[in-house]
Scaffold this motif. Structure first.
Motif, PDB file in Angstrom:
ATOM      1  N   GLN A   1       0.829  -1.197   0.000  1.00 25.11           N
ATOM      2  CA  GLN A   1       0.000   0.000   0.000  1.00 25.11           C
ATOM      3  C   GLN A   1       0.865   1.250   0.000  1.00 25.11           C
ATOM      4  OE1 GLN A   1      -3.536   0.000  -0.199  1.00 25.11           O
ATOM      5  NE2 GLN A   1      -2.886  -2.041  -0.850  1.00 25.11           N
ATOM      6  N   LYS A   2       0.370   2.271  -0.677  1.00 24.96           N
ATOM      7  CA  LYS A   2       1.084   3.550  -0.768  1.00 24.96           C
ATOM      8  C   LYS A   2       0.755   4.419   0.440  1.00 24.96           C
ATOM      9  CE  LYS A   2       2.171   2.569  -5.157  1.00 24.96           C
ATOM     10  NZ  LYS A   2       3.521   2.396  -5.693  1.00 24.96           N
ATOM     11  N   SER A   3       1.653   5.363   0.708  1.00 26.26           N
ATOM     12  CA  SER A   3       1.405   6.311   1.799  1.00 26.26           C
ATOM     13  C   SER A   3       2.170   7.594   1.528  1.00 26.26           C
ATOM     14  CB  SER A   3       1.844   5.726   3.148  1.00 26.26           C
ATOM     15  OG  SER A   3       3.250   5.643   3.218  1.00 26.26           O
ATOM     16  N   TYR A   4       1.749   8.665   2.210  1.00 25.47           N
ATOM     17  CA  TYR A   4       2.468   9.931   2.082  1.00 25.47           C
ATOM     18  C   TYR A   4       3.893   9.793   2.582  1.00 25.47           C
ATOM     19  CZ  TYR A   4       4.003  14.704   2.836  1.00 25.47           C
ATOM     20  OH  TYR A   4       4.726  15.861   2.805  1.00 25.47           O
ATOM     21  N   GLU A   5       4.083   9.028   3.656  1.00 26.23           N
ATOM     22  CA  GLU A   5       5.413   8.877   4.250  1.00 26.23           C
ATOM     23  C   GLU A   5       6.392   8.231   3.262  1.00 26.23           C
ATOM     24  OE1 GLU A   5       2.599   9.835   7.223  1.00 26.23           O
ATOM     25  OE2 GLU A   5       2.552   8.169   5.766  1.00 26.23           O
TER      26      GLU A   5
ATOM     27  N   LYS B   1      11.202   9.648  -0.454  1.00 17.51           N
ATOM     28  CA  LYS B   1      11.958   9.623  -1.711  1.00 17.51           C
ATOM     29  C   LYS B   1      12.776  10.891  -1.911  1.00 17.51           C
ATOM     30  CE  LYS B   1       8.505   6.740  -4.075  1.00 17.51           C
ATOM     31  NZ  LYS B   1       9.326   5.556  -4.278  1.00 17.51           N
ATOM     32  N   GLY B   2      12.363  11.995  -1.265  1.00 17.30           N
ATOM     33  CA  GLY B   2      13.142  13.225  -1.321  1.00 17.30           C
ATOM     34  C   GLY B   2      13.060  13.975  -2.636  1.00 17.30           C
ATOM     35  N   TYR B   3      11.891  13.961  -3.262  1.00 18.28           N
ATOM     36  CA  TYR B   3      11.747  14.672  -4.537  1.00 18.28           C
ATOM     37  C   TYR B   3      11.960  16.169  -4.371  1.00 18.28           C
ATOM     38  CZ  TYR B   3       9.555  16.797  -8.600  1.00 18.28           C
ATOM     39  OH  TYR B   3       9.308  17.579  -9.701  1.00 18.28           O
ATOM     40  N   ASP B   4      12.725  16.780  -5.274  1.00 22.67           N
ATOM     41  CA  ASP B   4      13.008  18.215  -5.275  1.00 22.67           C
ATOM     42  C   ASP B   4      12.351  18.829  -6.510  1.00 22.67           C
ATOM     43  OD1 ASP B   4      13.993  20.771  -5.235  1.00 22.67           O
ATOM     44  OD2 ASP B   4      16.111  20.208  -5.301  1.00 22.67           O
TER      45      ASP B   4
END
Length: 292
Positions: free
Chosen positions: A26-30, A35-38
């Motif tokens: 399952q996916k989550s915001y955490e 992942k540290g997307y900039d």
């Protein structure tokens, strides 16, 4: 057969949705945040590649050492082995893989320039190599110093002349002590683009030169006529072997050289003197500022 596959897939997904199947993570915001997307990197690097995944991996591993950097690899018509290797390689949140079907530089650089989020965008080829990342830091410094600098090349700065319906060019000598030399045109690679000026004044790579050859020259000449500047600085790149254009497109390249050379001549031979004056003025102003 295709409809039957779609039917089976619908059943599978329906079961997964109802049971929240344990084998499906399952996916989550955490997990996304980790992942540290900039979204606002300082630099984007676009690498055009065809069947050169080993070389691209070598380049990407070096680029990863810099903070605030986005990597976009254009996989242009590579064989499946190379495509799979690139997909396994580009796993970072700010690393992207675009697959295209032998569309070449003109189209794919134009498309990826619109996608890139960096303030400063470096266009590379899959045979480019470098010992350190100083070439990036120096480019950023030069862009900050010269507010009208829209294009910065690190391979060759060229003096262009138009004679008898043909384009002729010769390398420019560096002026001053290091830094930037303003020149009529530069060619790839590396070829830097300052994105805000590109979007405001240049907008696109000229599709009339598709699929490749002389579109880099055209962009530079157009920049001068739009009140911008083109510079050249020395980066000391090395080659990882013959690039794809030389390996697979010998006859095609010669054909494009002739066709697009005539096109460039027709567009700019009457404006060459004015562009030369603008280049000379930019170098004179730089020399005056340095002497103060």
């Amino acid at each position: 057969m295709a409809i039957f596959k779609l039917f089976l897939e619908r059943i599978k997904l329906a079961v997964q949705k109802r049971t929240q199947a344990k084998w499906h993570q399952q996916k989550s915001y955490e997990t996304w945040a980790a992942k540290g997307y900039d979204n606002t990197p300082e630099v984007s690097v676009i690498i055009q590649s065809h069947n050169k995944s080993v070389q691209v991996e070598h380049i990407v591993n070096k680029l990863r050492k810099r903070q605030s950097l986005e990597i976009i690899v254009v996989d242009d018509g590579s064989g499946l082995t190379h495509t799979r290797s690139l997909a396994k390689l580009l796993t970072g949140a700010n690393e992207f893989l675009l697959h295209s079907n032998d569309l070449y530089e003109n189209i794919m650089y134009d498309r990826t320039l619109r996608m890139a989020n960096g303030k400063y965008i470096a266009l590379l080829q899959d045979d480019d190599d470098f010992d350190s990342l100083e070439w990036i830091d120096e480019a950023v410094r030069l862009f900050r110093k010269y507010p009208l600098l829209a294009i910065l090349g690190g391979k060759d700065g060229m003096q262009v002349t138009f004679e008898d319906g043909r384009v002729k060019n010769r390398p420019c000598a560096p002026s001053g002590e290091g830094g930037v030399t303003f020149v009529p045109v530069v060619n790839r690679a590396p070829m830097w683009i300052r994105k805000d000026l590109y979007e405001q004044k240049l907008h696109h790579v000229d599709f009339a030169f598709a699929p490749f050859q002389y579109d880099d020259y055209e962009l530079c000449l157009r920049a001068w006529l739009n009140g911008l500047q083109v510079g050249w600085y020395q980066v000391g790149f090395k080659s990882l072997g013959a690039g794809g254009m030389r390996l697979w497109n010998g006859l095609f390249t010669r054909q494009q050289y002739e066709k697009n050379g005539k096109l460039l001549y027709n567009l700019y031979h009457a404006k060459a003197e004015r562009i030369g004056q603008l280049v000379e003025e930019a170098n004179s102003q730089k020399a005056f500022a340095r002497s103060k």
